[in-house]
Each structure stands twice: as C-alpha cells, then as structure tokens.
Design a protein around this motif. Sequence first.
Motif, PDB file in Angstrom:
ATOM      1  N   ARG A 181     -22.555   3.157 -67.517  1.00  0.00           N
ATOM      2  CA  ARG A 181     -23.134   3.464 -68.819  1.00  0.00           C
ATOM      3  C   ARG A 181     -24.220   4.528 -68.653  1.00  0.00           C
ATOM      4  O   ARG A 181     -25.040   4.470 -67.735  1.00  0.00           O
ATOM      5  N   ASP A 182     -24.174   5.449 -69.555  1.00  0.00           N
ATOM      6  CA  ASP A 182     -25.177   6.514 -69.574  1.00  0.00           C
ATOM      7  C   ASP A 182     -25.605   6.688 -71.033  1.00  0.00           C
ATOM      8  O   ASP A 182     -25.059   7.516 -71.773  1.00  0.00           O
ATOM      9  N   GLY A 183     -26.568   5.849 -71.426  1.00  0.00           N
ATOM     10  CA  GLY A 183     -26.946   5.835 -72.832  1.00  0.00           C
ATOM     11  C   GLY A 183     -25.830   5.216 -73.649  1.00  0.00           C
ATOM     12  O   GLY A 183     -25.376   4.094 -73.393  1.00  0.00           O
ATOM     13  N   GLY A 184     -25.344   5.959 -74.583  1.00  0.00           N
ATOM     14  CA  GLY A 184     -24.261   5.447 -75.425  1.00  0.00           C
ATOM     15  C   GLY A 184     -22.911   5.935 -74.992  1.00  0.00           C
ATOM     16  O   GLY A 184     -21.923   5.731 -75.714  1.00  0.00           O
ATOM     17  N   THR A 185     -22.807   6.561 -73.830  1.00  0.00           N
ATOM     18  CA  THR A 185     -21.511   7.082 -73.364  1.00  0.00           C
ATOM     19  C   THR A 185     -21.191   6.542 -71.975  1.00  0.00           C
ATOM     20  O   THR A 185     -22.003   5.844 -71.358  1.00  0.00           O
ATOM     21  N   TRP A 186     -20.017   6.908 -71.491  1.00  0.00           N
ATOM     22  CA  TRP A 186     -19.577   6.527 -70.161  1.00  0.00           C
ATOM     23  C   TRP A 186     -19.613   7.744 -69.244  1.00  0.00           C
ATOM     24  O   TRP A 186     -19.177   8.828 -69.612  1.00  0.00           O
ATOM     25  N   ALA A 187     -20.155   7.530 -68.056  1.00  0.00           N
ATOM     26  CA  ALA A 187     -20.164   8.589 -67.045  1.00  0.00           C
ATOM     27  C   ALA A 187     -19.287   8.160 -65.875  1.00  0.00           C
ATOM     28  O   ALA A 187     -19.343   6.995 -65.437  1.00  0.00           O
ATOM     29  N   VAL A 188     -18.470   9.082 -65.390  1.00  0.00           N
ATOM     30  CA  VAL A 188     -17.546   8.771 -64.297  1.00  0.00           C
ATOM     31  C   VAL A 188     -18.313   8.633 -62.992  1.00  0.00           C
ATOM     32  O   VAL A 188     -19.099   9.506 -62.618  1.00  0.00           O
ATOM     33  N   ARG A 189     -18.094   7.518 -62.304  1.00  0.00           N
ATOM     34  CA  ARG A 189     -18.700   7.332 -60.976  1.00  0.00           C
ATOM     35  C   ARG A 189     -17.732   7.731 -59.866  1.00  0.00           C
ATOM     36  O   ARG A 189     -18.114   8.439 -58.935  1.00  0.00           O
ATOM     37  N   SER A 190     -16.506   7.248 -59.927  1.00  0.00           N
ATOM     38  CA  SER A 190     -15.503   7.574 -58.901  1.00  0.00           C
ATOM     39  C   SER A 190     -14.110   7.289 -59.446  1.00  0.00           C
ATOM     40  O   SER A 190     -13.948   6.658 -60.501  1.00  0.00           O
ATOM     41  N   SER A 191     -13.115   7.729 -58.715  1.00  0.00           N
ATOM     42  CA  SER A 191     -11.713   7.489 -59.090  1.00  0.00           C
ATOM     43  C   SER A 191     -10.877   7.411 -57.815  1.00  0.00           C
ATOM     44  O   SER A 191     -11.305   7.821 -56.735  1.00  0.00           O
ATOM     45  N   GLY A 192      -9.696   6.886 -57.965  1.00  0.00           N
ATOM     46  CA  GLY A 192      -8.812   6.757 -56.808  1.00  0.00           C
ATOM     47  C   GLY A 192      -7.523   6.053 -57.182  1.00  0.00           C
ATOM     48  O   GLY A 192      -7.160   5.972 -58.367  1.00  0.00           O
ATOM     49  N   GLN A 193      -6.844   5.537 -56.194  1.00  0.00           N
ATOM     50  CA  GLN A 193      -5.593   4.813 -56.437  1.00  0.00           C
ATOM     51  C   GLN A 193      -5.389   3.778 -55.343  1.00  0.00           C
ATOM     52  O   GLN A 193      -5.910   3.905 -54.228  1.00  0.00           O
ATOM     53  N   ASP A 194      -4.632   2.757 -55.674  1.00  0.00           N
ATOM     54  CA  ASP A 194      -4.315   1.689 -54.731  1.00  0.00           C
ATOM     55  C   ASP A 194      -2.870   1.267 -54.938  1.00  0.00           C
ATOM     56  O   ASP A 194      -2.354   1.284 -56.066  1.00  0.00           O
ATOM     57  N   VAL A 195      -2.234   0.881 -53.841  1.00  0.00           N
ATOM     58  CA  VAL A 195      -0.890   0.312 -53.885  1.00  0.00           C
ATOM     59  C   VAL A 195      -1.012  -1.164 -53.552  1.00  0.00           C
ATOM     60  O   VAL A 195      -1.550  -1.533 -52.502  1.00  0.00           O
ATOM     61  N   VAL A 196      -0.516  -2.015 -54.436  1.00  0.00           N
ATOM     62  CA  VAL A 196      -0.613  -3.457 -54.256  1.00  0.00           C
ATOM     63  C   VAL A 196       0.766  -4.072 -54.454  1.00  0.00           C
ATOM     64  O   VAL A 196       1.694  -3.420 -54.940  1.00  0.00           O
ATOM     65  N   HIS A 197       0.878  -5.336 -54.079  1.00  0.00           N
ATOM     66  CA  HIS A 197       2.135  -6.050 -54.311  1.00  0.00           C
ATOM     67  C   HIS A 197       2.347  -6.243 -55.817  1.00  0.00           C
ATOM     68  O   HIS A 197       1.420  -6.606 -56.545  1.00  0.00           O
ATOM     69  N   ARG A 198       3.565  -5.991 -56.237  1.00  0.00           N
ATOM     70  CA  ARG A 198       3.892  -6.146 -57.653  1.00  0.00           C
ATOM     71  C   ARG A 198       3.929  -7.629 -57.995  1.00  0.00           C
ATOM     72  O   ARG A 198       4.707  -8.385 -57.412  1.00  0.00           O
ATOM     73  N   ALA A 199       3.087  -8.045 -58.914  1.00  0.00           N
ATOM     74  CA  ALA A 199       3.028  -9.448 -59.326  1.00  0.00           C
ATOM     75  C   ALA A 199       2.371  -9.518 -60.696  1.00  0.00           C
ATOM     76  O   ALA A 199       1.676  -8.589 -61.128  1.00  0.00           O
ATOM     77  N   LEU A 200       2.596 -10.628 -61.386  1.00  0.00           N
ATOM     78  CA  LEU A 200       2.010 -10.820 -62.701  1.00  0.00           C
ATOM     79  C   LEU A 200       0.485 -10.859 -62.577  1.00  0.00           C
ATOM     80  O   LEU A 200      -0.077 -11.613 -61.788  1.00  0.00           O
ATOM     81  N   GLY A 201      -0.205 -10.007 -63.360  1.00  0.00           N
ATOM     82  CA  GLY A 201      -1.656  -9.973 -63.340  1.00  0.00           C
ATOM     83  C   GLY A 201      -2.260  -9.194 -62.188  1.00  0.00           C
ATOM     84  O   GLY A 201      -3.474  -9.254 -61.967  1.00  0.00           O
ATOM     85  N   SER A 202      -1.440  -8.421 -61.455  1.00  0.00           N
ATOM     86  CA  SER A 202      -1.973  -7.680 -60.313  1.00  0.00           C
ATOM     87  C   SER A 202      -2.965  -6.608 -60.749  1.00  0.00           C
ATOM     88  O   SER A 202      -3.941  -6.336 -60.045  1.00  0.00           O
ATOM     89  N   GLU A 203      -2.769  -6.031 -61.947  1.00  0.00           N
ATOM     90  CA  GLU A 203      -3.705  -4.994 -62.405  1.00  0.00           C
ATOM     91  C   GLU A 203      -5.076  -5.590 -62.722  1.00  0.00           C
ATOM     92  O   GLU A 203      -6.121  -4.993 -62.425  1.00  0.00           O
ATOM     93  N   THR A 204      -5.085  -6.807 -63.292  1.00  0.00           N
ATOM     94  CA  THR A 204      -6.368  -7.446 -63.608  1.00  0.00           C
ATOM     95  C   THR A 204      -7.124  -7.815 -62.338  1.00  0.00           C
ATOM     96  O   THR A 204      -8.336  -7.603 -62.231  1.00  0.00           O
ATOM     97  N   ARG A 205      -6.416  -8.355 -61.367  1.00  0.00           N
ATOM     98  CA  ARG A 205      -7.081  -8.708 -60.105  1.00  0.00           C
ATOM     99  C   ARG A 205      -7.657  -7.476 -59.423  1.00  0.00           C
ATOM    100  O   ARG A 205      -8.774  -7.515 -58.891  1.00  0.00           O
TER     101      ARG A 205
END
Length: 242
Positions: A181-205
């Motif tokens: 949070r940066d006041g009333g907006t969002w500021a990007v801290r970092s980004s990337g990608q991950d490969v995980v096992h495909r399973a129900l709810g894997s994105e939430t975890r």
Amino acid sequence: MGEKRSPLSDRWFLDQIAVVMQQFQRAQPDSQVPDTPDAPGAPRHSGHEDLTARAARLSAQRARLEQEEAALQADVERLNHAPAPAPGSDSGPSSGPAPRPPRSAPVPDLDISADDLTLTEAGRIRRAYKITEAALPRLVLEAAADGLDAPAIARGLAVTPSYVYRILRERVRYSWRLDVRDGGTWAVRSSGQDVVHRALGSETRLGEELLAESGADRVLLWEGARTTDAEAILDLARPEGA
C-alpha cells in the motif's frame, strides 16, 4: 558347472559299445558259428579278436572326438571374450598391440566428449545440469503455452515425450505480483513465477505463502503468463492495518 558333452561323445558311443557287446556274445563258442577263412591259406581270426580290435578303434575314435570338441569349445570361449574390432580395422591376425577401445562420442552441440573432460569442466557441467533439471518443468509449460507440441518440446530439451506429457498433466505455472500500500494506491514490490503441483486450491496456497514470506500487502496470481489485473485468478490482500 558340469562338463559339457555333445551327443557324439556319449549316446553314440554307448550305442556302439552295446552293438559290440551283442556281437561279442554271438561270437562265443556256444553260438556254434564256425570261423570261415576269407581265402585258402589266409590266417584265421577269432570273433573275440575282431571285436576287441573294433572296441579299441571305437575307444580311440571317442578320445579323438573329445579332444576336438574341447578344442572347439576353447575357440568359442576365446571368441566370446575377444574385444570387438574397431570399425574399419583389419579383422585378420596381427602381431601388434591390441587396439585401443573407441573414444566416447562427443555430445551434440557441445563438441566435447567424456575423454576430454577436465575436473573444472565436469564440475561446471554438473552444476549446470542441476539448475537445468530444476528449470525443466517451467520450460515445458512455457513452451506449451507458446504452442509447441510435446514431441517438439521433448526434442528441444532432450527428454522423452512421456516426461513432457507428465509435466503438462501434473504441474501448473503461476505468474505473480506482490504489491504494498502506498497511500490510496498499490505499489509493485516484486514479481515472478512458480511451478507447483496441479491441485484444487493450489493458487490460494501459493498466494498465502507469498504474502507470509514477503510481508507484502497484496498478491495477484495468473495461470501462465501475467496479463492485466482484472484477469488475475487470485487477488488476495491483507486486511488494512493488520
């Protein structure tokens, strides 16, 4: 292991000896078979003497065949354990030293073979191999997203098509972005990608783990490549002031 024998060295001689014994019995005096000379004045030979001479010949023949069989077996053993000749070499007898074994074939595209590796090069290749193995699932998924089919991906990565199909079936790639949070907006801290096992709810975890580890205020996830915020499959934010 027992001694190897051919049919000629056992069964055949047993049959011949049986024949000789039968003829010997018939040649005894009680058989009443008179000796008939071959010609006037020719020496007479008893049946016993003829059969004894034949048995001696059979015994000598058996010994000779056994010697030939042993020599043949020795030749076979020697040929079975002889090194294969190098391609293009003369297969005839030679009094020179035995040829060196062929060198290992160079690895395509690297122009290096196992015989030429040094300690430093081998260490570098092994470290690169470990990094490559860790990156393979992501590379497979990225290539599939770019439209390559499994056989083409397998050829490019020097793996089997079944490995590629398994990765496509069992793994999923998420792109993510962490905001603060940066006041009333969002500021990007970092980004990337991950490969995980495909399973129900894997994105939430994955999103919860990223928030907990980074201390960011919000995480956005996309399956595959990152696009717009509105297309994110997960938009998870900490409660303000938490």
